[in-house]
Write a protein that holds these residues in place. Structure first.
Motif, PDB file in Angstrom:
ATOM      1  N   CYS A  19      -3.843  18.381  16.829  1.00 53.53           N
ATOM      2  CA  CYS A  19      -2.777  18.235  15.836  1.00 53.53           C
ATOM      3  C   CYS A  19      -2.962  19.294  14.753  1.00 53.53           C
ATOM      4  CB  CYS A  19      -2.843  16.860  15.178  1.00 53.53           C
ATOM      5  SG  CYS A  19      -2.677  15.477  16.298  1.00 53.53           S
ATOM      6  N   ASN A  24      -4.905  15.869  12.011  1.00 50.75           N
ATOM      7  CA  ASN A  24      -6.177  15.769  12.722  1.00 50.75           C
ATOM      8  C   ASN A  24      -7.235  15.111  11.841  1.00 50.75           C
ATOM      9  OD1 ASN A  24      -8.096  16.051  14.684  1.00 50.75           O
ATOM     10  ND2 ASN A  24      -8.254  18.253  14.544  1.00 50.75           N
ATOM     11  N   GLU A  65       2.522  11.606  17.343  1.00 54.19           N
ATOM     12  CA  GLU A  65       1.093  11.793  17.065  1.00 54.19           C
ATOM     13  C   GLU A  65       0.281  11.531  18.329  1.00 54.19           C
ATOM     14  OE1 GLU A  65       0.696   8.878  14.011  1.00 54.19           O
ATOM     15  OE2 GLU A  65       0.991  10.339  12.400  1.00 54.19           O
ATOM     16  N   ASN A  68      -0.256  14.210  21.042  1.00 55.04           N
ATOM     17  CA  ASN A  68      -1.217  15.291  20.792  1.00 55.04           C
ATOM     18  C   ASN A  68      -2.657  14.869  21.107  1.00 55.04           C
ATOM     19  OD1 ASN A  68       0.686  17.197  19.766  1.00 55.04           O
ATOM     20  ND2 ASN A  68       0.785  15.979  17.907  1.00 55.04           N
TER      21      ASN A  68
END
Length: 74
Positions: A19, A24, A65, A68
């Motif tokens: 991400c 992240n 999200e 990823n």
């Protein structure tokens, strides 16, 4: 396989989180990092967000999200 592609009840191990740095870091703070086992518990009625069990607690993630996060299904 991506976390967003899992089916309810499946367990998997996180292989990588790809991400943008701010997302992240947030995911890492919540315990989502390589080597951790996750279980897909359920999807919201419209399919987004999804609820996973990770390290003994429940976490809701949006599908964008979860797409990823690469996992290996057990």
């Amino acid at each position: 396989m991506k976390l967003s592609e899992m089916e309810i009840g499946q367990r998997a191990t996180v292989l990588s989180v790809d991400c943008i740095p701010s997302v992240n870091r947030r995911l890492n703070d919540m315990g989502v990092f390589p080597g951790v086992e996750v279980k897909l518990v359920r999807f919201a009625p419209m399919g987004d967000p999804m609820q996973i069990e990770i390290r003994g607690y429940m976490l809701a993630l949006r599908k964008n999200e979860a797409s990823n996060i690469t996992v290996e299904v057990k």
